[in-house]
Design a protein around this motif. Structure first.
Motif, PDB file in Angstrom:
ATOM      1  N   PRO A  13       0.576  -1.209  -0.095  1.00  8.68           N
ATOM      2  CA  PRO A  13      -0.179   0.141   0.372  1.00  8.68           C
ATOM      3  C   PRO A  13       0.662   1.282   0.080  1.00  8.68           C
ATOM      4  O   PRO A  13       2.310   1.637   0.154  1.00  8.68           O
ATOM      5  CB  PRO A  13      -0.828  -0.063   1.684  1.00  8.68           C
ATOM      6  CG  PRO A  13      -0.383  -1.038   2.183  1.00  8.68           C
ATOM      7  CD  PRO A  13       0.459  -2.146   1.203  1.00  8.68           C
ATOM      8  N   GLU A  14       0.498   1.731   0.017  1.00 17.31           N
ATOM      9  CA  GLU A  14       0.830   3.793   0.060  1.00 17.31           C
ATOM     10  C   GLU A  14       0.492   3.828   1.139  1.00 17.31           C
ATOM     11  O   GLU A  14       1.829   5.428   1.211  1.00 17.31           O
ATOM     12  CB  GLU A  14       0.210   4.461  -1.687  1.00 17.31           C
ATOM     13  CG  GLU A  14       0.936   3.709  -2.710  1.00 17.31           C
ATOM     14  CD  GLU A  14       0.352   4.196  -3.962  1.00 17.31           C
ATOM     15  OE1 GLU A  14      -0.941   5.650  -3.810  1.00 17.31           O
ATOM     16  OE2 GLU A  14       0.515   4.801  -5.619  1.00 17.31           O
ATOM     17  N   GLU A  15      -0.377   4.530   2.015  1.00 22.46           N
ATOM     18  CA  GLU A  15      -0.382   4.088   3.184  1.00 22.46           C
ATOM     19  C   GLU A  15      -0.336   3.690   3.791  1.00 22.46           C
ATOM     20  O   GLU A  15      -1.070   2.596   3.935  1.00 22.46           O
ATOM     21  CB  GLU A  15      -1.787   5.238   2.669  1.00 22.46           C
ATOM     22  CG  GLU A  15      -1.540   6.856   2.262  1.00 22.46           C
ATOM     23  CD  GLU A  15      -3.118   6.905   1.675  1.00 22.46           C
ATOM     24  OE1 GLU A  15      -4.122   6.657   3.119  1.00 22.46           O
ATOM     25  OE2 GLU A  15      -3.078   8.349   1.184  1.00 22.46           O
ATOM     26  N   ILE A  16       0.443   3.619   4.954  1.00 23.86           N
ATOM     27  CA  ILE A  16       0.714   2.272   6.547  1.00 23.86           C
ATOM     28  C   ILE A  16       0.278   3.331   7.383  1.00 23.86           C
ATOM     29  O   ILE A  16       0.318   4.260   7.713  1.00 23.86           O
ATOM     30  CB  ILE A  16       1.705   1.766   6.065  1.00 23.86           C
ATOM     31  CG1 ILE A  16       2.952   2.798   6.063  1.00 23.86           C
ATOM     32  CG2 ILE A  16       1.978   0.818   4.520  1.00 23.86           C
ATOM     33  CD1 ILE A  16       4.136   2.285   6.547  1.00 23.86           C
ATOM     34  N   PRO A  17      -0.152   2.226   8.618  1.00 27.21           N
ATOM     35  CA  PRO A  17       0.286   3.001  10.174  1.00 27.21           C
ATOM     36  C   PRO A  17       1.501   2.534  10.809  1.00 27.21           C
ATOM     37  O   PRO A  17       2.332   2.504  10.127  1.00 27.21           O
ATOM     38  CB  PRO A  17      -0.857   1.954  10.790  1.00 27.21           C
ATOM     39  CG  PRO A  17      -1.170   1.077  10.223  1.00 27.21           C
ATOM     40  CD  PRO A  17      -0.479   1.015   8.348  1.00 27.21           C
ATOM     41  N   ILE A  18       2.433   3.827  11.297  1.00 28.23           N
ATOM     42  CA  ILE A  18       2.762   3.617  11.636  1.00 28.23           C
ATOM     43  C   ILE A  18       3.208   3.466  13.572  1.00 28.23           C
ATOM     44  O   ILE A  18       2.077   4.087  14.442  1.00 28.23           O
ATOM     45  CB  ILE A  18       3.821   4.713  11.568  1.00 28.23           C
ATOM     46  CG1 ILE A  18       3.436   6.267  12.084  1.00 28.23           C
ATOM     47  CG2 ILE A  18       4.377   5.064  10.197  1.00 28.23           C
ATOM     48  CD1 ILE A  18       4.633   7.365  12.111  1.00 28.23           C
TER      49      ILE A  18
END
Length: 222
Positions: A13-18
């Motif tokens: 994905p292009e967006e992830i939780p950190i």
């Protein structure tokens, strides 16, 4: 390196939780157990478990939070897939992340349910998903001598039979993740181009620690 449930490069994905956690280093191909108890990270874990790929990005904060607002983060982290989890009676998650691939932070997004999210790029680290090309050449004697003295300095008992039987690259990654190096040093280990460079950093850090805090009288380096 890829397991049957790991996403292909094109599926990342292009967006992830950190999860910014100082001193907690995740490397591709390695596993990191985590005890999740803070409400926002409980939300993050629940959301990750509900998603098909179950991904969480581990990243280092640049300093401890000392006031309002979130600490700045380094620009390189490692995304891991939740490969096991359990729930405790007091409302915690116990999870294990399998490191997949490093990422570069493009920009931070608005938080969701309290946890931080980022837009990322994986292109520079595509080789993290490939099988290791060959065994690395490590100065095994230098590594073990430094490690033996370091563990003695730290008053840590070690299973030397297991250590000596561990393959070089696996041993290097394990030391990088487990030794209590500084956050900036952990970041340098993460950003090392490959295992050979990481091995040199590990040995240098072990030797520097001995110089900064020499062995007590009566202890000897072997």
């Amino acid at each position: 390196m890829a397991a049957p449930f790991d996403p292909e490069f094109e599926e990342l994905p292009e967006e992830i939780p950190i999860f910014p956690l100082g001193g907690a280093l995740l490397l591709p191909g390695n596993r990191l157990p985590l005890n999740i108890f803070e409400p926002r990270y409980l939300n993050m874990t629940a959301a990750a478990l509900a998603a098909p790929q179950r991904l969480i990005g581990m990243i280092q904060p640049q300093q401890e939070q000392t006031g309002p607002g979130e600490p700045e983060i380094y620009r390189t982290g490692c995304v891991g897939r939740i490969v096991s989890f359990g729930e405790t009676e007091d409302g915690r998650y116990l999870i294990t992340l399998q490191g997949l691939i490093r990422f570069a932070v493009d920009r931070e997004l608005a938080p969701r349910d309290g946890y931080r999210r980022v837009r990322v790029r994986f292109g520079a680290f595509r080789d993290d998903l490939a099988e290791p090309a060959a065994k690395i050449a490590v100065d095994r004697e230098r590594l073990l001598n430094a490690l033996r003295a370091y563990l003695r300095q730290q008053n840590v008992d070690a299973n030397w039979e297991a250590i000596e039987g561990t393959e070089d690259s696996r041993l290097i990654d394990s030391l990088a993740m487990m030794c209590p190096f500084r956050t900036s040093e952990k970041q340098a280990l993460l950003e090392a181009p490959g295992t050979a460079e990481r091995a040199e950093i590990v040995m240098t850090l072990l030797e520097m620690a001995l110089l900064e805090s020499p062995l007590d009288e009566g202890q000897t380096r072997q």
